[in-house]
Design a protein around this motif. Structure first.
Motif, short mmCIF file in Angstrom:
data_model
loop_
_atom_site.label_atom_id
_atom_site.label_comp_id
_atom_site.label_asym_id
_atom_site.label_seq_id
_atom_site.Cartn_x
_atom_site.Cartn_y
_atom_site.Cartn_z
N MET A 1 5.60 -26.47 -27.49
CA MET A 1 6.71 -26.72 -26.57
C MET A 1 6.47 -25.92 -25.29
SD MET A 1 9.78 -24.39 -28.26
CE MET A 1 10.82 -24.53 -26.82
N SER A 2 6.95 -26.47 -24.18
CA SER A 2 6.81 -25.75 -22.92
C SER A 2 7.98 -24.78 -22.75
CB SER A 2 6.81 -26.74 -21.75
OG SER A 2 7.99 -27.52 -21.75
N LEU A 3 7.68 -23.58 -22.31
CA LEU A 3 8.71 -22.57 -22.15
C LEU A 3 9.53 -22.86 -20.90
CD1 LEU A 3 6.74 -19.34 -23.07
CD2 LEU A 3 8.26 -20.68 -24.51
N PRO A 4 10.85 -22.62 -20.95
CA PRO A 4 11.70 -22.88 -19.79
C PRO A 4 11.44 -21.88 -18.68
CG PRO A 4 12.94 -21.76 -21.52
CD PRO A 4 11.60 -22.11 -22.11
N LYS A 5 11.79 -22.27 -17.47
CA LYS A 5 11.66 -21.36 -16.34
C LYS A 5 12.64 -20.21 -16.51
CE LYS A 5 11.82 -21.22 -11.29
NZ LYS A 5 12.08 -22.00 -10.05
N ARG A 6 12.16 -18.99 -16.32
CA ARG A 6 13.01 -17.83 -16.56
C ARG A 6 13.99 -17.60 -15.41
NH1 ARG A 6 9.61 -12.82 -18.88
NH2 ARG A 6 8.62 -12.91 -16.82
N LYS A 7 15.19 -17.19 -15.78
CA LYS A 7 16.22 -16.89 -14.80
C LYS A 7 16.67 -15.44 -15.01
CE LYS A 7 20.66 -18.38 -12.94
NZ LYS A 7 21.72 -19.41 -12.95
N LYS A 8 16.88 -14.72 -13.92
CA LYS A 8 17.25 -13.31 -14.01
C LYS A 8 18.64 -13.14 -14.62
CE LYS A 8 14.43 -11.67 -10.14
NZ LYS A 8 14.45 -11.01 -8.80
N ALA A 9 18.82 -12.00 -15.31
CA ALA A 9 20.11 -11.63 -15.88
C ALA A 9 20.27 -10.12 -15.79
CB ALA A 9 20.22 -12.09 -17.33
N ILE A 10 21.51 -9.67 -15.86
CA ILE A 10 21.82 -8.24 -15.76
C ILE A 10 22.75 -7.83 -16.90
CG2 ILE A 10 23.05 -6.49 -14.40
CD1 ILE A 10 22.07 -7.79 -11.89
N LEU A 11 22.47 -6.65 -17.45
CA LEU A 11 23.38 -6.01 -18.39
C LEU A 11 23.96 -4.78 -17.68
CD1 LEU A 11 24.56 -5.50 -21.28
CD2 LEU A 11 22.50 -4.17 -21.75
N ALA A 12 25.28 -4.74 -17.56
CA ALA A 12 25.95 -3.63 -16.88
C ALA A 12 26.89 -2.92 -17.84
CB ALA A 12 26.72 -4.13 -15.66
N LEU A 13 26.71 -1.61 -18.01
CA LEU A 13 27.56 -0.81 -18.88
C LEU A 13 28.69 -0.18 -18.08
CD1 LEU A 13 24.92 -1.21 -20.48
CD2 LEU A 13 25.27 1.08 -21.45
N SER A 14 29.78 0.15 -18.76
CA SER A 14 30.95 0.68 -18.06
C SER A 14 30.71 2.06 -17.46
CB SER A 14 32.15 0.73 -19.02
OG SER A 14 31.87 1.54 -20.14
#
Length: 371
Positions: A1-14
């Motif tokens: 299978m072809s891998l999807p194009k990656r999209k940035k994400a952020i994890l923000a803690l309090s």
């Protein structure tokens, strides 16, 4: 299978901590209490455990998704975690028995996740600072806004969630023996039902908020109080009436996790929020009655306060060998026992499955059947 194009994400803690990674699952924003699980396998069972409702699940084992998903591994009707955090997320899977990939599974259930995060670093951070709220986003990437969102997220302390994951109507699960169990669904896992049913019991699984008249009509031989999410002190506001009725019948009672905490609260034992909860499939618990150590699966952020357990009320039967916290109680004013951990663990370990047999034996004794 072809891998999807990656999209940035952020994890923000309090507390202002930021982690950058790549979006997995559904694109969007989600938040909740950030916790971690140390299990090497069973990610699907973890994600569908109702006790995790409202929490962001961070997996310490780096490779997640490599064996896909199977419908038979669900512990509830849907994914219960608010979001997931992983080090390495596998879009491909090598399990010929799988129904599909974890990515497809999360997309179908609109679960937001982030991968490519240094989870071990974050785990150390939480162990030092304590559990806190966080936000995952793959659509809003303004760090300042996300940190504020995490700070504003509803705190788990004082939060009643059991009624939000409970079933809407009672269900009977037939067995082959004469034992009838009234099981209360505060977020009951499927393998608890399976474990009791496999021992021949017929269960009537009641919603979290059920009238005493309906419970009395079932005329149970024993009462089971399930696991579930949220603050047990908030759940107790409506659940203790049911616990008190069950105690008044003189029939055996058995509680797991939240059920254990509710039974303790009914006897005046205190239950408080932990600095860092216990979550994983590798926690050592000592059975004080036998002296044996059991490797257990755990999932709780609240625990019985040891100093509030009075000798005339209950006996501490199990303790956690990592931090000495109370893991099991046997009550003295009614026939009942409870454990904080999960003897029904799926996929495992199975060291503590004997507790279901002890519950069956108590019901046999109650009916005058030789054990």
């Amino acid at each position: 299978m072809s891998l999807p194009k990656r999209k940035k994400a952020i994890l923000a803690l309090s507390d202002g901590t930021i982690a950058h990674g790549w979006a997995v699952g559904h694109e969007g924003i989600t938040g909740g209490e950030l916790c971690f699980n140390t299990s090497m396998t069973g990610y699907q069972e973890i994600f569908t455990d109702p006790s995790y409702h409202g929490q962001l699940m961070m997996m310490t084992y780096p490779h997640i998704g490599n064996y896909g998903t199977m419908s038979r591994d669900d512990e509830a009707r849907k994914v219960m975690v608010a979001g997931i955090i992983t080090r390495a997320f596998s879009h491909e899977f090598s399990n010929p028995m799988a129904d599909g990939s974890l990515q497809e599974y999360l997309e179908d259930q609109e679960v937001v996740g982030i991968s490519g995060v240094d989870t071990r670093k974050l785990v150390r951070h939480i162990r030092e600072k304590g559990v806190m709220n966080a936000v995952i986003s793959s659509t809003e990437l303004d760090e300042e806004k996300l940190v504020q969102m995490a700070k504003d997220w509803e705190d788990m302390t004082g939060l009643e969630l059991a009624s939000k994951v409970s079933r809407n109507e009672a269900q009977t699960v037939n067995g082959e023996s004469d034992f009838k169990i009234a099981a209360f669904d505060y977020g009951i896992k499927q393998n608890i039902i399976n474990s009791l049913n496999a021992r021949g019991c017929t269960l009537r699984v009641f919603p979290a908020k059920t009238s005493l008249e309906e419970i009395k009509d079932w005329d149970a031989d024993g009462f089971f109080f399930s696991n579930g999410p949220g603050d047990p002190n908030a759940t107790a506001e409506y659940a203790l009436e049911t616990v008190e009725y069950a105690k008044s019948t003189g029939k055996p009672l058995f509680g797991i996790c939240l059920g254990h905490q509710l039974m303790a609260l009914s006897e005046g034992i205190e239950v408080g929020k932990m600095f860092v909860g216990h979550r994983g499939a590798n926690h050592p618990v000592k059975n004080l009655r036998t002296g044996l150590v059991e490797i257990s699966t755990q999932n709780h952020g609240f625990a019985v306060t040891e100093g509030s357990v009075k000798d005339e009320v209950a006996e501490v039967t199990h303790i956690n060998l990592n931090d000495g916290t109370v893991e099991g109680l046997r009550f003295k004013n009614f026939p009942g026992f409870s454990v904080q951990y999960h003897p029904e663990a799926s996929p495992g370990p199975h060291d503590s499955a004997y507790l279901f047999d002890e519950f069956i034996d108590m019901m046999k004794e109650g009916k005058g059947i030789e054990v």
